[in-house]
Scaffold this motif. Structure first.
Motif, short mmCIF file in Angstrom:
data_model
loop_
_atom_site.label_atom_id
_atom_site.label_comp_id
_atom_site.label_asym_id
_atom_site.label_seq_id
_atom_site.Cartn_x
_atom_site.Cartn_y
_atom_site.Cartn_z
N ASP A 28 5.70 3.15 43.68
CA ASP A 28 4.64 4.68 42.97
C ASP A 28 5.03 5.94 43.76
N GLU A 32 5.54 8.60 40.12
CA GLU A 32 5.28 9.54 40.07
C GLU A 32 5.87 10.74 39.65
N ASP A 57 -4.07 4.24 37.14
CA ASP A 57 -3.47 4.92 37.48
C ASP A 57 -2.67 5.88 36.85
N ARG A 59 0.57 5.01 35.04
CA ARG A 59 1.58 5.02 34.95
C ARG A 59 2.24 4.29 34.21
#
Length: 257
Positions: A28, A32, A57, A59
């Motif tokens: 993550d 990000e 999300d 990504r």
């Protein structure tokens, strides 16, 4: 200037054991920061579930099955990813611990299993992906060590695990020394006990262990996966460009006493 150093846009990162726990948090954090992330895990279903959630999300993530104890399988994944430009960041996170095994009663297979996953796997991945990084003249490798590679934990008996993580620390320094002049950095994180599903299961069976751990920790608490992932992100990024061969303790002060 400084925040730009954490930007991983355009880079391909691979996280072993990335389907859950610390590995999932690392995935993550890297995503990000803009990296394309490969979730490499023994459990392909769990890795796929994690990659799907990351893509939902917004990504960039994909999943791949990988047994880090199988050097041929590691080489195959490394070679396959060359078609995508090659891995720029390797997070050697896959590991196991099955504690409460007195050294005098430790079977050969228990010892070998911990060494195979925790140390052999780190070397196999570093060797394979590192070879390709060296050819490109750049790369960052972050190994998951442990405070158990610096001190002897109590009350659990786990000489096999402690030895494997001490090996990870010295392997980190050795690779860093060999590869520093050729553009590849190698660092490690040495976490305290982290709140993961694995630790929760252990404490459910032996709740008194948590009291001992907290009594020995200056901050008086366990760590969280995101706190380790933050350190990993720093070491993986250009923000740590002067660092190689470092073993960064993220242990709530545990090793101070």
């Amino acid at each position: 200037m400084y925040l730009q150093k954490f930007d991983l846009g355009g880079r391909l990162a691979l996280v072993t054991g990335g389907a859950q726990g610390i590995g999932a948090a690392c995935a993550d954090a890297l995503a990000e920061a803009g990296a394309r992330v490969v979730i490499a895990d023994l459990d392909l279903v769990a890795a796929t579930t994690k990659a799907d959630a990351m893509r939902a999300d917004g990504r960039q993530a994909q999943a791949v099955a990988l047994d880090v104890t199988d050097s041929a399988a590691v080489d195959a994944v490394a070679e396959a990813l060359e078609a995508e430009g090659g891995v720029d960041i390797l997070i050697n996170n896959a590991g196991i611990v099955q504690s409460n095994m007195p050294a005098e009663n430790c079977p050969d297979d228990h010892w070998r299993r911990h060494m195979a996953v925790n140390l052999d796997g780190v070397f196999f991945c570093a060797r394979s992906f590192g070879r390709r990084m060296l050819a490109r003249g750049r790369g960052s490798i972050v190994n998951m060590g442990s405070m158990s590679g610096l001190i002897v934990n109590k009350p659990q008996e786990q000489s096999f695990y402690n030895a494997s993580k001490a090996g990870v620390h010295h392997l980190t320094k050795s690779l860093a020394a060999e590869w520093a002049a050729r553009g590849v950095r190698v660092n490690a994180v040495a976490p305290t006990v982290i709140e993961t599903e694995l630790v929760s299961r252990v404490l459910k069976d032996i709740p008194e262990m948590e009291r001992v751990w907290l009594d020995m920790t200056p901050m008086g608490r366990l760590g969280r996966p995101d706190e380790i992932a933050s350190v990993v992100l720093f070491l993986a990024s250009d923000a740590s460009s002067l660092m190689t061969g470092a073993i960064v303790s993220a242990d709530a002060g545990y090793t101070c006493w």
